[in-house]
Design a protein around this motif. Structure first.
Motif, PDB file in Angstrom:
ATOM      1  N   GLY A 220      -3.874  10.191   2.643  1.00  0.00           N
ATOM      2  CA  GLY A 220      -3.585   9.022   3.461  1.00  0.00           C
ATOM      3  C   GLY A 220      -4.415   9.007   4.733  1.00  0.00           C
ATOM      4  N   ARG A 221      -4.644   7.798   5.240  1.00  0.00           N
ATOM      5  CA  ARG A 221      -5.330   7.666   6.527  1.00  0.00           C
ATOM      6  C   ARG A 221      -4.776   6.436   7.236  1.00  0.00           C
ATOM      7  N   GLU A 222      -4.730   6.526   8.535  1.00  0.00           N
ATOM      8  CA  GLU A 222      -4.157   5.452   9.333  1.00  0.00           C
ATOM      9  C   GLU A 222      -5.151   4.297   9.461  1.00  0.00           C
ATOM     10  N   LEU A 223      -4.626   3.089   9.316  1.00  0.00           N
ATOM     11  CA  LEU A 223      -5.414   1.868   9.504  1.00  0.00           C
ATOM     12  C   LEU A 223      -4.872   1.119  10.714  1.00  0.00           C
ATOM     13  N   ASP A 224      -5.514   0.012  11.066  1.00  0.00           N
ATOM     14  CA  ASP A 224      -5.046  -0.787  12.190  1.00  0.00           C
ATOM     15  C   ASP A 224      -3.740  -1.483  11.854  1.00  0.00           C
ATOM     16  N   VAL A 232      -3.989   7.956  -4.472  1.00  0.00           N
ATOM     17  CA  VAL A 232      -3.729   8.989  -5.476  1.00  0.00           C
ATOM     18  C   VAL A 232      -4.834   8.864  -6.500  1.00  0.00           C
ATOM     19  N   GLY A 233      -5.768   9.787  -6.476  1.00  0.00           N
ATOM     20  CA  GLY A 233      -6.944   9.646  -7.327  1.00  0.00           C
ATOM     21  C   GLY A 233      -7.740   8.438  -6.894  1.00  0.00           C
ATOM     22  N   ASP A 234      -8.081   7.575  -7.839  1.00  0.00           N
ATOM     23  CA  ASP A 234      -8.853   6.380  -7.499  1.00  0.00           C
ATOM     24  C   ASP A 234      -7.970   5.162  -7.280  1.00  0.00           C
ATOM     25  N   ARG A 235      -6.674   5.365  -7.244  1.00  0.00           N
ATOM     26  CA  ARG A 235      -5.742   4.261  -6.982  1.00  0.00           C
ATOM     27  C   ARG A 235      -5.354   4.278  -5.510  1.00  0.00           C
ATOM     28  N   VAL A 236      -5.328   3.056  -4.923  1.00  0.00           N
ATOM     29  CA  VAL A 236      -5.127   2.934  -3.480  1.00  0.00           C
ATOM     30  C   VAL A 236      -4.007   1.935  -3.209  1.00  0.00           C
ATOM     31  N   TRP A 237      -3.202   2.230  -2.188  1.00  0.00           N
ATOM     32  CA  TRP A 237      -2.154   1.327  -1.706  1.00  0.00           C
ATOM     33  C   TRP A 237      -2.259   1.229  -0.188  1.00  0.00           C
ATOM     34  N   TRP A 238      -1.850   0.096   0.317  1.00  0.00           N
ATOM     35  CA  TRP A 238      -1.626  -0.024   1.744  1.00  0.00           C
ATOM     36  C   TRP A 238      -0.129   0.054   1.974  1.00  0.00           C
ATOM     37  N   GLN A 239       0.268   0.911   2.906  1.00  0.00           N
ATOM     38  CA  GLN A 239       1.688   1.172   3.155  1.00  0.00           C
ATOM     39  C   GLN A 239       2.033   0.792   4.579  1.00  0.00           C
ATOM     40  N   TYR A 240       3.246   0.228   4.714  1.00  0.00           N
ATOM     41  CA  TYR A 240       3.738  -0.102   6.043  1.00  0.00           C
ATOM     42  C   TYR A 240       5.168   0.392   6.129  1.00  0.00           C
TER      43      TYR A 240
END
Length: 917
Positions: A220-224, A232-240
C-alpha cells in the motif's frame, strides 16, 4: 511419558465429561450444535475463520501478519505469526459457544468450528503449548463413561488434549487438520487460493498469504485526499477509511472499475448481497454463523464518509461510484444504498467549474459542456459542473443524486439580461456550436441573446440579420437589427438569423427615412449627421452593385461648412466641374471627408467626379427630376423595369460638349448608357448635345453608312462609343425625318442611289408605323430622284408598281420600297406613278402561258426563281404608249395592263419571270 499440560486440558476434559455424565442431554446438545455449525454457517469458511484468527494474533503483537497453507497428503497445515495460543484461547476452542476474544476480528471463537467441515482430527500447535481435538479419542471417552453416542456424532471440539508438537519453523501457531477421506485436498486448496486476495483486503493485519507455491502479498501507499492505493500482485484498489467503514474500488490504468455487485464484508464476506459500486468492509453485528446481519441492526451509519471517499477520487472517476437506480438485492442493500445516496446528497463532492466542490442539490450539469464553454459560463450559471462530468456517460449517475440538468432552453433564459462585450458572445456561439446537433437544439436556443451594432442586446437570432462580408463596416448601424460584427458567427444563421450584404443594409427603407428627415441636418457640427455619414460611407465602400439613388441625399459638409446632399457635391478635383455651366448648383465636398472615407466611397454615394447615374427599380412615371423626362417617357411603349440614366446633362456648358462627351465615354458606368438608343441618356444627347453647333442626332458614326452623304460623321475620338447617341439606322423622330428631307433636297449633297432609296424606305416605314407627326412636317420644296437628281415635286412620281421603273425616266422617279410607296407618297405629297401615268400596250402579241414558253422555263432555271403561273402575252417587241403625267411611247421588257394581263418582250423573258405575276 505424560505430555506437559500448560493450559489445564485434563481439568477441562474432566469438567466436560462430568457435565455430560450429570446431564446426558448436554452431550446431545453439544453434538447437535457442533453439527449444525459445521453443516450450516461454517461449512465453507475454513480459511476465512483461520485467517481471522491469524489477523487477530498479528494485531495483538503489532507484527505484519503472515499466513501459510500447505497440503501434505491428507494433512492440511495452516500456520501464522503473532500472539501464540493462551489459556483463554484453549478455553474458547473447547467451549463451542463462547470466545476468548476481547478485541480483533476472531480469536478462537465459534468460527473455529469451520475446521470440523473437513477434519475429525485437529491440532493447534503453538509456541506456548499445543493442543489436539480427536473424534476417535472423544468417542472412546464417551464409551468409557458409558454414555450413549449422540445421533449427530460426537462433539469433537468439546474435549481437548495437550500435545508435545511444535509449530512449523518461523511461525507462532499452526493448525494441522487431518482431512477426512471424502475431502478433496486439491480442490480445497484451489478454493482457498481463490479467497486469498479478498482476505488480504478484508483483514489489514494480514500482509501475506501463501497457499502451496503461490504467495499473495498486499502492499500500500498513501495518495492525496486520504486515499490509499492497495495492491495484491497486479491487482490494484483505491481504499478510503471512513468513520465506520473502509471503502475500496478496483482500479485499472488509473480508472476505477465499479464492482457492480458484492457482499457486505464484516469484515470478511457475509451472505448479505450488495449492489454498490465499491467494496465495503465494516464491523457490524452478525448472526452467530457470521452470514447475516442480526435483525434490527442499524447499518445506515456505515455510509458516513462515502461522499468524502468519492471526493478524494480524480474528477473523471467520481461519478463511477454513484449507485445507479435499480432493484435492491435485499433489505440490507436497500438500506445501505439509500444511506450512501443521502451521504452523497448532503456533502460537497461534485467539482464545479468555479473551482469548488458542490453538493448535488446546488449543482447543475450542461450536457456536452466543453472547457471553452465552461470558462464562458462559470460566472453566468451558478453551480455549473466541470466538463469532465458533463458527458452522456455520467447522466444517470448525476440524475441519481438529483443534479439539475440544464437544457439549452434554460441556458438561453439564464443568459438573458447579462452584459458582455460582442466578442464574448462570439466565443459563446462558437463554444455552443457542437451542442446544436438537431432541430430541437435549434428551437431550444431560439431565445439566446444577440448583441447588435447599435449597442443593444436583443432576444432571439430570428429577429436579427448578419452582415455578409461587412466586417467592421457594419459598426454603428442602428436602423436595422444588425448583429455586431464582433459577435457574428455561423451558429446564428443556423438559429434563424438572416443575412444581408452592405447593399441590403444601405437599401433599408429605415435608412431612407432617416436621410430624408432633413430637419435634423442643421450644420456640420450636428453629431447625428456626422455619425450617420461615418456609418454609411464604410458600407458604401463595402457594397458591390448599384446603390439606391436616394442615398445621394445623405448630408455631407461642403468646403464652406454647410451640410448638403451628397449628390449636390463634387469632389475637389472632379473633372465634371470643367464641363458644367459656371452657375451650376454643385458644391465641393469638404476635404476632411475625402481624407477620411476616400474618393471611391464618395463617388459611389453620388458625390460627383464624373456624371452621376440615377438608378430606379420599377419606375412608374417621369418623377425622377431628369431634364425633359416627360418627353422621353412619351416615347416608351411600356414602363421600363429599371431606369438607369445620366443626371444633370442639362447643366453642361454648350461650349464644353466635346469634353463632356469624352468624360461620358471614358467612365464605364456612363459609357454603357451611350449604347442604349432607347434609353434616356442617348435620347437626350441626340436631341440636345451639340458638337460645333450640330446636334448629335444629326451626326452619324464614321462607320455607319445608312445615311452616308446625307448626315455628316461625328469628328470626335470617342465617336464609336457614342453610336447610341448619334443618328442610327432608322428614322425615329419627326425631327430626324425633317432633317433627312432637307438633306435630300440639298443639291450640295451627293448621296448614292442606294442611300437615296434606303432613306426613302426608312422614311416611308416610319410614316406607315405612325412614328411621325405629319402635321409638323411641311412638304419639301424639292425631292431627290433615284438617280440623284434634285427634282421639282411637280415633276416627280413615287414608284409604286415595278413595271413603271422601265417606262418612266429615272430623274423623275422617287424610289423607296414598293410595299411602303403609298406612305412615301403621302409623306412627300407626291402622286404614285400608277395613278399619274397610264400605259397602253401597242402591237400584236402571242397569247400563251408561262409553262409553255421554253425561254420562260429556261429563265426560271437560270435565275432560280419560281416560274409564274397563268397566262402571258409574248411580244417580239413590247411597246407601251404612256399618257398622263408622262406622254411617250416606250419600249419595255414587260408590262401589266389595266385588265391585269402580263405582257412580255421575248427578249425580256428573264425579267418577266423575275418580276411577273
Amino acid at each position: 511419558m505424560t505430555a506437559a499440560d500448560p493450559f489445564g486440558t485434563s481439568a477441562l476434559r474432566d469438567a466436560t465429561l462430568l457435565a455430560w455424565g450429570t446431564s446426558p442431554t448436554r452431550l446431545r446438545e453439544d453434538a447437535a450444535t457442533e453439527s449444525d455449525l459445521v453443516r450450516g454457517g461454517y461449512r465453507d469458511r475454513v480459511l476465512t475463520e483461520l485467517a481471522q484468527n491469524a489477523a487477530d494474533a498479528a494485531a495483538r503483537t503489532s507484527v505484519a501478519g503472515r499466513l501459510r497453507v500447505e497440503l501434505d497428503g491428507d494433512r492440511l497445515s495452516v500456520a501464522n505469526v503473532g500472539a501464540p495460543l493462551d489459556e483463554s484461547g484453549v478455553h474458547a476452542l473447547s467451549a463451542l459457544r463462547v470466545s476468548g476474544k476481547t478485541d480483533g476480528v476472531g480469536r478462537f471463537g465459534v468460527g473455529f468450528t469451520a475446521v470440523r467441515s473437513v477434519s475429525d482430527e485437529i491440532e493447534v500447535r503453538s509456541s506456548s503449548g499445543s493442543v489436539a481435538f480427536s473424534a476417535a479419542r472423544t468417542r472412546a471417552e464417551i464409551e468409557r463413561t458409558g454414555l450413549p453416542e449422540p445421533d449427530h456424532g460426537v462433539p469433537v471440539l468439546r474435549l481437548v488434549w495437550a500435545t508435545e508438537e511444535a509449530p512449523a519453523a518461523g511461525y507462532d501457531t499452526e493448525v494441522v487438520l487431518t482431512l477426512r477421506p471424502e475431502v478433496d485436498g486439491g480442490a480445497l486448496l484451489t478454493a482457498m487460493t481463490a479467497e486469498a486476495v479478498d482476505l488480504l483486503l478484508e483483514l489489514p493485519a494480514l500482509q501475506s498469504i501463501r497457499i502451496g507455491d503461490r504467495e499473495f502479498v498486499r502492499t500500500g501507499r498513501e495518495l492525496d485526499g486520504g486515499l490509499t492505493e492497495v495492491a495484491v500482485g497486479d491487482r490494484v484498489w483505491w481504499q478510503y477509511a471512513a468513520t465506520s467503514a473502509r471503502w475500496l474500488v478496483p482500479v485499472s490504468a488509473g480508472a476505477v472499475q465499479p464492482v457492480g455487485g458484492d457482499v457486505l464484508r464484516a469484515p470478511t464476506r457475509s451472505d448479505e448481497e450488495l449492489s454498490l459500486p465499491a467494496l465495503v468492509v465494516a464491523d457490524t453485528e452478525l448472526q452467530p454463523d457470521r452470514r447475516r446481519i442480526m435483525p434490527g441492526t442499524a447499518i445506515g451509519h456505515l455510509a458516513y464518509g462515502y461522499a468524502e471517499f468519492v471526493a478524494a477520487l480524480p474528477i473523471s472517476e467520481r461519478l463511477a461510484l454513484v449507485p445507479l437506480p435499480g432493484f435492491a438485492k435485499g433489505e440490507v442493500d436497500e438500506q445501505l444504498r439509500e444511506a450512501v445516496l443521502r451521504d452523497l446528497a448532503g456533502h460537497p463532492w461534485l467539482p464545479g467549474s468555479a473551482g469548488r466542490d458542490l453538493r448535488p442539490p446546488e449543482a447543475a450539469v450542461l450536457p456536452g459542456l466543453t472547457d471553452e464553454l465552461a470558462d464562458l459560463l462559470v460566472d453566468v450559471v451558478p453551480g455549473l459542473l466541470v466538463p469532465a462530468l458533463s458527458g452522456p456517460a455520467g447522466a444517470r449517475a448525476l440524475a441519481a443524486v438529483g443534479v439539475h440538468r440544464l437544457g439549452l432552453a434554460r441556458l438561453a433564459d439564464q443568459l438573458s439580461g447579462i452584459e458582455r462585450d460582442p466578442a464574448w458572445w462570439a466565443r459563446l456561439y462558437d463554444a455552443l456550436t457542437p451542442l446544436v446537433v438537431d432541430a430541437l437544439a435549434v428551437e431550444e436556443l431560439a431565445a439566446i441573446p444577440v448583441p447588435l451594432t447599435d449597442g443593444r442586446t436583443v432576444t432571439g437570432p430570428r429577429t436579427v440579420v448578419l452582415g455578409h462580408d461587412l466586417g467592421a463596416a457594419g459598426r454603428g448601424v442602428d436602423w436595422m437589427r444588425l448583429v455586431h460584427p464582433d459577435a457574428a458567427h455561423p451558429l446564428l444563421t443556423r438559429l434563424g438569423a438572416g443575412s444581408v450584404g452592405a447593399l441590403d443594409v444601405l437599401a433599408d427603407p429605415a435608412l431612407r427615412r432617416r436621410i430624408e428627415d432633413v430637419d435634423e441636418w442643421e450644420d456640420e457640427n450636428d453629431p447625428t449627421a456626422a455619425d450617420l455619414a461615418d456609418t454609411v460611407l464604410p458600407l458604401v465602400a463595402a457594397a458591390t452593385g448599384p446603390l439606391p439613388g436616394w442615398l445621394g441625399l445623405l448630408p455631407l459638409p461642403d468646403d464652406t461648412g454647410e451640410l448638403r446632399a451628397a449628390d449636390e457635391l463634387l469632389l475637389p478635383d472632379a473633372p465634371l466641374r470643367a464641363v458644367l455651366v459656371p452657375d451650376s448648383p454643385f458644391g465641393t465636398v469638404a476635404g476632411g471627408v475625402v481624407d477620411e472615407h476616400g474618393a471611391g466611397a464618395l463617388r459611389a454615394l453620388g458625390v460627383g467626379w464624373g456624371f452621376a447615374v440615377l438608378r430606379a427599380e420599377l419606375p412608374t412615371g417621369p418623377e425622377h427630376d431628369l431634364a425633359d423626362e416627360t418627353d422621353w417617357w412619351a416615347t416608351l411603349s411600356d414602363d421600363p423595369e429599371v431606369l438607369v440614366a445620366v443626371r444633370d446633362l442639362d447643366l453642361v456648358d454648350p461650349e464644353a460638349w466635346p469634353a463632356a462627351l469624352r468624360l461620358l465615354a471614358s467612365d464605364p458606368e456612363t459609357a454603357g448608357l451611350l449604347t442604349d438608343r432607347d434609353g434616356y441618356t442617348a435620347w437626350w444627347l441626340r436631341r440636345h448635345a451639340r458638337v460645333d453647333g450640330v446636334p448629335l442626332g444629326s451626326l452619324r458614326a464614321p462607320d455607319e453608312g445608312t445615311f452616308a452623304g446625307l448626315l455628316d460623321p461625328l469628328d470626335h475620338p470617342d465617336a464609336a462609343a457614342l453610336a447610341g447617341a448619334l443618328a442610327g439606322e432608322r428614322v425615329d423622330s419627326t425631327a430626324m425625318a425633317e432633317l433627312l428631307l432637307d438633306r435630300l433636297a440639298d443639291r450640295g449633297r451627293t448621296p448614292t442611289p442606294a442611300v437615296i432609296a434606303r432613306t426613302h424606305r426608312l422614311l416611308a416605314e416610319a410614316t406607315a408605323a405612325g412614328g411621325l407627326d405629319l402635321d409638323a412636317l411641311s412638304p419639301p420644296a424639292r425631292v431627290r430622284a433615284v438617280d440623284g437628281t434634285v427634282a421639282d415635286p411637280s415633276d416627280a412620281l413615287v414608284l409604286d408598281r415595278p413595271w413603271y421603273a422601265a417606262a418612266i425616266p429615272a430623274d423623275r422617279l422617287v424610289v423607296g420600297d414598293l410595299a411602303s410607296a403609298a406612305a412615301l407618297a403621302d409623306l412627300l405629297d407626291l402622286p404614285p406613278a400608277s395613278e399619274a401615268v397610264h400605259g397602253e400596250v401597242t402591237g400584236p402579241g402571242r397569247a400563251g402561258d408561262w409553262a409553255s414558253e421554253p425561254s420562260a422555263v429556261l429563265a426560271s432555271v437560270v435565275s432560280g426563281r419560281p416560274l409564274p403561273v397563268g397566262a402571258v402575252v409574248v411580244h417580239e417587241q413590247l411597246t407601251v404608249r404612256l399618257t398622263g403625267a408622262v406622254r411617250a411611247e416606250v419600249e419595255v421588257p414587260w408590262w401589266v395592263d389595266e385588265s391585269g394581263r402580263t405582257h412580255v418582250d421575248v427578249r425580256g423573258m428573264g425579267q418577266g419571270v423575275a418580276d411577273g405575276r
